[in-house]
Design a protein around this motif. Structure first.
Motif, PDB file in Angstrom:
ATOM      1  N   PRO A  67      -2.188 -36.763  -6.360  1.00  9.55           N
ATOM      2  CA  PRO A  67      -1.923 -35.715  -5.366  1.00  9.55           C
ATOM      3  C   PRO A  67      -2.644 -35.618  -4.187  1.00  9.55           C
ATOM      4  O   PRO A  67      -2.063 -34.842  -3.251  1.00  9.55           O
ATOM      5  CB  PRO A  67      -2.370 -34.372  -6.370  1.00  9.55           C
ATOM      6  N   ILE A  68      -3.900 -36.005  -4.158  1.00  5.61           N
ATOM      7  CA  ILE A  68      -4.599 -36.199  -2.805  1.00  5.61           C
ATOM      8  C   ILE A  68      -3.711 -37.142  -1.916  1.00  5.61           C
ATOM      9  O   ILE A  68      -3.713 -36.670  -0.826  1.00  5.61           O
ATOM     10  CB  ILE A  68      -5.945 -36.655  -3.101  1.00  5.61           C
ATOM     11  N   ALA A  69      -3.228 -38.180  -2.373  1.00  2.67           N
ATOM     12  CA  ALA A  69      -2.157 -38.912  -1.368  1.00  2.67           C
ATOM     13  C   ALA A  69      -1.184 -38.363  -0.877  1.00  2.67           C
ATOM     14  O   ALA A  69      -0.600 -38.253   0.123  1.00  2.67           O
ATOM     15  CB  ALA A  69      -2.130 -40.194  -2.255  1.00  2.67           C
ATOM     16  N   ALA A  70      -0.511 -37.582  -1.857  1.00  4.93           N
ATOM     17  CA  ALA A  70       0.664 -36.703  -1.603  1.00  4.93           C
ATOM     18  C   ALA A  70       0.333 -35.561  -0.530  1.00  4.93           C
ATOM     19  O   ALA A  70       1.067 -35.113   0.068  1.00  4.93           O
ATOM     20  CB  ALA A  70       1.243 -36.072  -2.824  1.00  4.93           C
ATOM     21  N   SER A  71      -0.980 -35.343  -0.578  1.00  2.57           N
ATOM     22  CA  SER A  71      -1.182 -34.017   0.398  1.00  2.57           C
ATOM     23  C   SER A  71      -1.559 -34.469   2.013  1.00  2.57           C
ATOM     24  O   SER A  71      -1.664 -33.802   2.882  1.00  2.57           O
ATOM     25  CB  SER A  71      -2.455 -33.058   0.023  1.00  2.57           C
ATOM     26  N   THR A  72      -1.954 -35.760   2.145  1.00  9.43           N
ATOM     27  CA  THR A  72      -2.174 -36.568   3.299  1.00  9.43           C
ATOM     28  C   THR A  72      -1.416 -36.069   4.442  1.00  9.43           C
ATOM     29  O   THR A  72      -1.688 -35.978   5.699  1.00  9.43           O
ATOM     30  CB  THR A  72      -2.589 -37.782   3.222  1.00  9.43           C
ATOM     31  N   PRO A  73       0.163 -36.329   4.238  1.00 11.68           N
ATOM     32  CA  PRO A  73       0.996 -35.814   5.352  1.00 11.68           C
ATOM     33  C   PRO A  73       0.640 -34.554   5.982  1.00 11.68           C
ATOM     34  O   PRO A  73       1.418 -34.162   7.031  1.00 11.68           O
ATOM     35  CB  PRO A  73       2.456 -35.978   4.938  1.00 11.68           C
ATOM     36  N   LEU A  74       0.087 -33.612   5.193  1.00 12.16           N
ATOM     37  CA  LEU A  74      -0.103 -32.291   5.578  1.00 12.16           C
ATOM     38  C   LEU A  74      -1.338 -32.121   6.305  1.00 12.16           C
ATOM     39  O   LEU A  74      -1.452 -30.776   6.934  1.00 12.16           O
ATOM     40  CB  LEU A  74      -0.031 -31.267   4.262  1.00 12.16           C
ATOM     41  N   ILE A  75      -2.217 -32.832   6.430  1.00 14.40           N
ATOM     42  CA  ILE A  75      -3.316 -32.855   7.124  1.00 14.40           C
ATOM     43  C   ILE A  75      -3.849 -33.769   8.117  1.00 14.40           C
ATOM     44  O   ILE A  75      -3.000 -34.860   8.200  1.00 14.40           O
ATOM     45  CB  ILE A  75      -4.751 -32.808   5.907  1.00 14.40           C
ATOM     46  N   ASP A  76      -5.021 -33.958   8.759  1.00 16.79           N
ATOM     47  CA  ASP A  76      -5.109 -34.705   9.913  1.00 16.79           C
ATOM     48  C   ASP A  76      -6.184 -35.850   9.300  1.00 16.79           C
ATOM     49  O   ASP A  76      -5.933 -36.810  10.309  1.00 16.79           O
ATOM     50  CB  ASP A  76      -5.627 -34.291  11.017  1.00 16.79           C
ATOM     51  N   THR A  77      -6.679 -35.888   8.324  1.00 20.95           N
ATOM     52  CA  THR A  77      -7.584 -36.851   7.699  1.00 20.95           C
ATOM     53  C   THR A  77      -6.628 -38.230   7.391  1.00 20.95           C
ATOM     54  O   THR A  77      -5.409 -37.870   6.653  1.00 20.95           O
ATOM     55  CB  THR A  77      -8.443 -36.433   6.531  1.00 20.95           C
ATOM     56  N   PRO A  78      -7.368 -39.184   7.955  1.00 24.07           N
ATOM     57  CA  PRO A  78      -6.553 -40.377   7.582  1.00 24.07           C
ATOM     58  C   PRO A  78      -6.438 -40.722   5.921  1.00 24.07           C
ATOM     59  O   PRO A  78      -7.398 -40.368   5.145  1.00 24.07           O
ATOM     60  CB  PRO A  78      -7.422 -41.705   8.181  1.00 24.07           C
ATOM     61  N   PRO A  79      -5.308 -40.973   5.294  1.00 20.06           N
ATOM     62  CA  PRO A  79      -5.345 -41.307   3.961  1.00 20.06           C
ATOM     63  C   PRO A  79      -6.253 -42.178   3.143  1.00 20.06           C
ATOM     64  O   PRO A  79      -6.718 -41.591   2.109  1.00 20.06           O
ATOM     65  CB  PRO A  79      -3.846 -41.693   3.778  1.00 20.06           C
ATOM     66  N   ALA A  80      -6.748 -43.232   3.749  1.00 17.74           N
ATOM     67  CA  ALA A  80      -7.676 -44.021   3.150  1.00 17.74           C
ATOM     68  C   ALA A  80      -8.974 -43.431   2.948  1.00 17.74           C
ATOM     69  O   ALA A  80      -9.791 -43.501   2.191  1.00 17.74           O
ATOM     70  CB  ALA A  80      -7.783 -45.240   4.063  1.00 17.74           C
ATOM     71  N   GLN A  81      -9.334 -42.617   4.196  1.00 19.24           N
ATOM     72  CA  GLN A  81     -10.608 -41.867   4.136  1.00 19.24           C
ATOM     73  C   GLN A  81     -10.671 -40.974   2.995  1.00 19.24           C
ATOM     74  O   GLN A  81     -11.909 -40.921   2.406  1.00 19.24           O
ATOM     75  CB  GLN A  81     -10.810 -41.129   5.480  1.00 19.24           C
ATOM     76  N   LEU A  82      -9.971 -39.944   3.112  1.00 17.34           N
ATOM     77  CA  LEU A  82      -9.677 -39.060   1.999  1.00 17.34           C
ATOM     78  C   LEU A  82      -9.594 -39.716   0.181  1.00 17.34           C
ATOM     79  O   LEU A  82     -10.160 -39.018  -0.305  1.00 17.34           O
ATOM     80  CB  LEU A  82      -8.557 -38.107   1.990  1.00 17.34           C
ATOM     81  N   LEU A  83      -8.817 -40.953   0.199  1.00 17.97           N
ATOM     82  CA  LEU A  83      -8.855 -41.231  -1.069  1.00 17.97           C
ATOM     83  C   LEU A  83     -10.069 -41.886  -1.432  1.00 17.97           C
ATOM     84  O   LEU A  83     -10.624 -41.890  -2.440  1.00 17.97           O
ATOM     85  CB  LEU A  83      -7.592 -42.351  -1.127  1.00 17.97           C
ATOM     86  N   ALA A  84     -10.737 -42.399  -0.278  1.00 16.50           N
ATOM     87  CA  ALA A  84     -12.101 -43.194  -0.605  1.00 16.50           C
ATOM     88  C   ALA A  84     -13.092 -42.077  -1.135  1.00 16.50           C
ATOM     89  O   ALA A  84     -13.929 -42.464  -2.094  1.00 16.50           O
ATOM     90  CB  ALA A  84     -12.549 -44.085   0.242  1.00 16.50           C
ATOM     91  N   LEU A  85     -13.257 -40.890  -0.467  1.00 19.10           N
ATOM     92  CA  LEU A  85     -13.974 -39.862  -0.784  1.00 19.10           C
ATOM     93  C   LEU A  85     -13.874 -39.186  -2.061  1.00 19.10           C
ATOM     94  O   LEU A  85     -14.567 -38.960  -2.981  1.00 19.10           O
ATOM     95  CB  LEU A  85     -13.843 -38.796   0.331  1.00 19.10           C
ATOM     96  N   GLY A  86     -12.273 -39.089  -2.419  1.00 19.62           N
ATOM     97  CA  GLY A  86     -11.990 -38.603  -3.532  1.00 19.62           C
ATOM     98  C   GLY A  86     -12.360 -39.363  -4.835  1.00 19.62           C
ATOM     99  O   GLY A  86     -12.961 -39.138  -5.755  1.00 19.62           O
ATOM    100  N   ALA A  87     -12.267 -40.728  -4.674  1.00 17.21           N
ATOM    101  CA  ALA A  87     -12.607 -41.764  -5.583  1.00 17.21           C
ATOM    102  C   ALA A  87     -13.974 -41.628  -5.969  1.00 17.21           C
ATOM    103  O   ALA A  87     -14.586 -41.855  -7.107  1.00 17.21           O
ATOM    104  CB  ALA A  87     -11.940 -43.200  -5.270  1.00 17.21           C
ATOM    105  N   VAL A  88     -14.883 -41.578  -4.928  1.00 14.36           N
ATOM    106  CA  VAL A  88     -16.254 -41.511  -4.979  1.00 14.36           C
ATOM    107  C   VAL A  88     -16.731 -40.240  -6.016  1.00 14.36           C
ATOM    108  O   VAL A  88     -17.481 -40.496  -6.779  1.00 14.36           O
ATOM    109  CB  VAL A  88     -16.971 -41.232  -3.770  1.00 14.36           C
ATOM    110  N   LEU A  89     -16.196 -39.389  -5.462  1.00 13.80           N
ATOM    111  CA  LEU A  89     -16.540 -37.990  -6.313  1.00 13.80           C
ATOM    112  C   LEU A  89     -16.148 -37.892  -7.757  1.00 13.80           C
ATOM    113  O   LEU A  89     -16.945 -37.739  -8.482  1.00 13.80           O
ATOM    114  CB  LEU A  89     -16.048 -36.600  -5.404  1.00 13.80           C
TER     115      LEU A  89
END
Length: 207
Positions: free
Chosen positions: A118-140
């Protein structure tokens, strides 16, 4: 004014929900035995500090990234519970330690993928690069999973390392903040996943 009011209302509702959930425990008699030492809760506090720092850094670049991560915490909690069920089922279905390690690793990858999808699916709606947000989500999520199984210090240390990297690199090098956070979170996520595969691949971790 509206933003401050919504923030205050959110805090008030969270405190009220916590008080309601804790009422039975507060009314019950204390459990016998020594009181847990404060130091035992230190790694959980350090993880909270690291997670808050990483989320703040992401929010400074794109506030909507924090909204995505906040909304993802609901599925995250369910997937932590779901992983326990999958691991117990894997333990019952395995005839050897190697077979269990394989099934436990597969369950881990399924849950991580289910959280990140779901995080990957939301990335087209925001400005954060997908890899950055996915890496942060995986960490958490992986750190929360390890903490749920009592692996508190190593997960906290890795998250602190990611937060320190994301905070310091832009000040000591020419790397932009987004690249620094991606580097720190990617390294931490890789180490956390390796630790999860190793620790949760032992049957005794699920006893």
């Amino acid at each position: 004014m509206l933003r401050s009011g919504l923030a205050a209302l959110t805090v008030a509702l969270a405190v009220g929900a916590a008080w309601y959930a804790l009422r039975p425990a507060l009314r019950a008699d204390p459990a016998p035995g020594p009181v847990p030492r404060l130091a035992h809760s230190l790694p959980y506090g350090l993880f909270g500090l690291a997670a808050g720092t990483l989320a703040t850094l992401a929010g400074r670049q794109d506030p909507y990234a924090v909204i995505v991560l906040t909304l993802s915490m609901g599925p995250a909690e369910w997937l932590l519970y779901r992983y326990r069920g999958l691991a117990v089922a894997a333990l019952r279905a395995s005839a050897s330690p190697a077979g269990f390690r394989l099934r436990a690793a597969r369950a881990l990858l399924v849950c991580v993928a289910a959280y990140l999808a779901p995080i990957a699916a939301s990335t087209p709606l925001i400005d954060t690069p997908p890899a950055q947000l996915l890496a942060l989500g995986a960490v958490l999520w992986t750190a929360l999973l390890l903490q749920a199984f009592g692996v508190a210090w190593s997960s906290a240390a890795l998250c602190l390392g990611a937060a320190a990297t994301a905070t310091a690199l832009p000040h000591v090098s020419s790397l932009p903040a987004a690249t620094a956070q991606l580097a720190g979170c990617t390294a931490a996520a890789s180490a956390l996943l390796a630790a999860a595969v190793r620790h949760l691949g032992r049957p005794t971790a699920h006893a």
